[in-house]
Scaffold this active site. Structure first.
Site, mmCIF file in Angstrom:
data_model
loop_
_atom_site.group_PDB
_atom_site.id
_atom_site.type_symbol
_atom_site.label_atom_id
_atom_site.label_comp_id
_atom_site.label_asym_id
_atom_site.label_seq_id
_atom_site.Cartn_x
_atom_site.Cartn_y
_atom_site.Cartn_z
ATOM 1 N N SER A 18 0.797 -1.236 0.000
ATOM 2 C CA SER A 18 0.000 0.000 0.000
ATOM 3 C C SER A 18 0.824 1.277 0.000
ATOM 4 O O SER A 18 0.289 2.353 -0.253
ATOM 5 C CB SER A 18 -0.925 0.017 1.215
ATOM 6 N N LYS A 72 0.650 3.422 -2.928
ATOM 7 C CA LYS A 72 -0.476 4.352 -3.140
ATOM 8 C C LYS A 72 -0.015 5.800 -3.081
ATOM 9 O O LYS A 72 -0.597 6.679 -3.727
ATOM 10 C CB LYS A 72 -1.570 4.092 -2.097
ATOM 11 N N TYR A 117 -2.527 -1.329 -10.635
ATOM 12 C CA TYR A 117 -2.567 -1.218 -9.175
ATOM 13 C C TYR A 117 -1.779 -2.360 -8.524
ATOM 14 O O TYR A 117 -0.973 -2.143 -7.615
ATOM 15 C CB TYR A 117 -4.025 -1.229 -8.699
ATOM 16 N N TYR A 147 -4.161 3.056 7.830
ATOM 17 C CA TYR A 147 -5.444 2.364 7.860
ATOM 18 C C TYR A 147 -6.339 2.972 8.947
ATOM 19 O O TYR A 147 -6.297 4.178 9.166
ATOM 20 C CB TYR A 147 -5.240 0.849 8.061
ATOM 21 N N VAL A 187 1.033 -3.852 3.912
ATOM 22 C CA VAL A 187 0.942 -5.151 4.575
ATOM 23 C C VAL A 187 2.171 -6.018 4.336
ATOM 24 O O VAL A 187 2.313 -7.082 4.943
ATOM 25 C CB VAL A 187 -0.324 -5.939 4.156
#
Lengths: 305, 305, 305, 305
Positions: free
Chosen positions: A61, A64, A185, A237, A255
């Site tokens: 992530s 991102k 992605y 998160y 993660v």
């Protein structure tokens, strides 16, 4: 400083037994949960490392942040946030609930729905090779490659992300090709980095998007400002709020066990520690950062000493 | 009886202006919203019709009743409800919310998530041709075919159902091939029926699954019992509870404008009226059924006269 | 500086027609929606004002910042966050949903559920008179009183907050007397302040909790650090994330039209503008702050010029 | 018949170890979880009993059926359902979620929000004494009294219901005095009945609201029709759908361990078994009813033999 890093690792390691490696794809589950490393790169061009900082792992992530900045630079703020908000969701990272209840927009670009939307803004103009080059330059690490095994494993277990992507299409949010957006992605999530790469990325962001030595602009400065703010409110998160209170450094976790942290105008910090807490953040890494924040007075609202 | 049907139509027609044809796929939006027809077929083998009862339209969600019964006959009750509940959801028919919040099972086989799951139980053993034959026999209408145009239009606009299907896969609920299950589901929705076909289906169900003339068993009797009960609690989308109170007849509606109603041990009723109310049920048809229920004392808990 | 404030007001005023005064209690609806004022108080002890900065209005939710800091000082961090989180909720400010779904703790001390919980920590040890004195000292405004009319009006229309309070009791979160906690909470919301008072409060917070002239400690410094962080992530209702991106200053709004903004180590800003946007934040005030942030480079992650 | 009842009890008893008595109020937790009894009263005026059918326990949620019928008779259908729906909620019985998300009306009169709303329709016109008399007559049991201990215990632990009631007030749904409505609701829950009383109530309902011997009308017949329908769709909490499929008899359970079941035009069944399953329904009682339904062919859609 080296001593402080060692102490930080020692504290972080105590929490590893309470954490677990991500297991939703087989490749991630193979990580050694006892790994823990922290790297600091300062604007004075010093690098401090302790623990497993050369170990490669997938960025997950944290990519991102890169995708968001490139999309902001490529399409502009208004386009990126035309069909996406910038609000913390209050929900777990892979939840569909919020998207459906509000029935309009992904909550922010740090949740999967938002990141897939952001990837869609780049398809087909920006290729994965372009993105890989961005990643290498922004992380000051020309050795970054995509981990083919993780990528395959992720694509074999992406039913939930595919569901999110088709839901986005059904709402008119994802207008690019669904499968291509999902692939871009997923490829970005599979980039193989080290704690040092993340420290490099953090340093570039702390420097407003310029190369710390050459001063070359690597990414638009407003994109960096937006990314840092969203990292602060949404980067960890549904533990982002508490992390902001306890640590007070814009950060983004993945993660795979990585954490990217950006100390404004001072330094970048990269962490690797694949044992995760129940929020999906590196459990050792979170405690390392909390310790460093206190010892080095890094909290954005730290009282003057 | 004919007079009562005419009166019912007259009352139903008054509400048509308040309704709208389904518009989420272009083919459905082409329906003539002023159409309204009702057909009753009794166990005494009489047929009464009024209005547009020969008009063909797509069966849409009413096919969920057929698919459920075939799955119950084919796989048995325990298998069908191993990964699916039989509870009303309290939500709109195409909502993902409930599936995600509870994070385990579709609420019932009458919502899209449940019907796609049910279709998955049939793939690959039961072909669409088999299902078409079931439909023809159960509806006592050998002319039922699939409307190719509607099917194509649905497949071109099925991102939401595809999202649901992949979400089901990600939860381990849908174990068959996702695209094949989605296709079978969509083909079944595209069957072209008339109000008369639905009255035929209703008659067979009111007769416990036997052919009303020959007595031949067309479908397992326990499957029929289960289907009728679930129609009663979940058949009219999130208006099922109020419909049960006002009309009191197990019914299932489709966004094509059809309603199937089963008056236990007495008759089947089929309706066509493509103008829908805000719940997704034929607006004229709902009022026709409410009127008939009162005039003919069809409510399952109607007081003795 | 004065010129910049005048320009900011001019821009802010353009948005007033799109906003509405809060109307859920009659007293608030009486405000003059055209009022707009901004006051800046700097650590160099300069004060700059433009527009309606002497107008008194009720502090409403901004009092949550004061209550939180006093509770932190009084009970300590661990006690305050034992039964309350510090996460943005992603929901509207007076929603019960999140509290119920997660079934354990209020999301943060800036939503009503959290603020009532926080008030409960103070009952019965800390009286309203104590709290009033805190407010006067922290806002550098000894004229603050409670607006009796607003208080009565709020108490007459507090069914929703009472519902929240009893729900908190039922979950074992609110352990103090429910009605007393609710009353303390409501009294705090009814404090009558000016834009200048809020600038004073902002100045004290930007100064880590010390009096800007005398250096006297007015409130615990860690309480200030926590409060500023939570203001940043949760201070502007469900517009907090976007506000952080666009403005980048820890702020807290109230439905009375006030905004408190704290520019770290530099200044406090107080706003009054009772016309609210759909998130419940002063619509003129939000634009005033966005303009000031850009003109004065106040964003916490503003690139170096 | 007696043999069948004995067999049913034997089967029901096997499940008792898996259940638990309600524990949210101390008085309920004192029940003997091994109690189990079933009573059938037929329209032929025969009574069959097995097990603990003389044991008194509190009626709890089964009282919602009585309150609904009296409200329908007293205020009329349109008034009762002006601010309340008749849809299954898909949620647990004491959830606030649905009420808040949809932000308008309670889902149905069988959930607490709906039942408190219904009680509000009776305040202040219909006193508790009036309601007690209704209960005695409808249950054919003149010995029903309120259990004072349970009532006090409930009032001491009603924070959640009080929260619901104030939420209803804040939405303009509950217009009567909140505390009085809550008290009437709680008093009704505290009525002390037996399995035999519930069988009597079931018999009266199966008879359309008339006394089974004298034919005297005890309650409006349309009220009975509505109540039976809502029992079918919403009577067994969020297990109502599955219960309808498996048992097919309109029923209402209470956390005191009672179940009221109405076999249309044939009989009333009353159950007592305080060990509850995870849905809040008597675990032994549910299995007793499932067995009886199969043995006696009581399912509303049972195939002809």
């Amino acid at each position: 400083m080296q001593k402080i890093l060692e102490n930080a690792l020692e504290i972080g390691r105590k929490y590893i037994p309470e954490g677990e490696c991500a297991s939703y794809i087989p490749e991630l589950a193979k990580a050694d949960k006892n790994h823990l490393g922290v790297c600091i790169r300062t604007r004075g061009m010093e690098t401090f490392s302790a623990g497993d900082t050369k170990e490669r792992f997938t960025i997950q992530s944290i990519s991102k942040v890169i995708t968001l900045m490139v999309a902001l630079q490529h399409c502009g703020f208004n386009k990126v946030f035309e069909k996406m908000n910038m609000e913390p969701s209050g929900d777990a990272f892979n939840s569909l609930v919020k998207l459906d209840l509000t029935s309009d927009k992904p909550f922010n670009p740090m949740i999967n729905a938002g990141a897939i939307t952001t990837a869609g803004y780049l398809v087909p103009d920006v290729s994965f090779e372009d993105m890989l080059n961005y990643a290498r330059r922004l992380c000051l690490d020309k050795d970054i490659v995509m981990d083919e095994k993780v990528f395959r494993s992720e694509m074999d277990h992406c039913a939930r992300n595919r569901a999110i992507a088709y839901l986005l299409q059904s709402k008119g949010i994802l207008e690019s090709d669904v499968e291509k957006s999902l692939e871009l992605y997923t490829r970005m999530c599979s980039l193989s980095v080290t704690a040092e790469s993340l420290a490099g990325l953090g340093l570039v962001l702390s420097n407003g998007g310029r190369h710390p030595e050459t001063g070359e602009r690597l990414i638009d400065k407003y994109a960096v400002q937006v990314a840092k703010t969203i990292m602060l409110t949404c980067g960890m998160y549904d533990g982002s709020g508490e992390f902001a209170v306890r640590v007070g450094i814009p950060s983004k976790s993945g993660v795979g066990g990585g954490i990217l942290a950006v100390v404004e105008k001072r330094m970048g910090i990269g962490i690797y520690g694949p044992a995760l807490n129940e929020k999906g953040n590196s459990i050792g890494g979170s405690h390392v950062l909390e310790y460093l924040s206190k010892e080095l007075n890094l909290h954005m609202f730290a009282a003057e000493q």
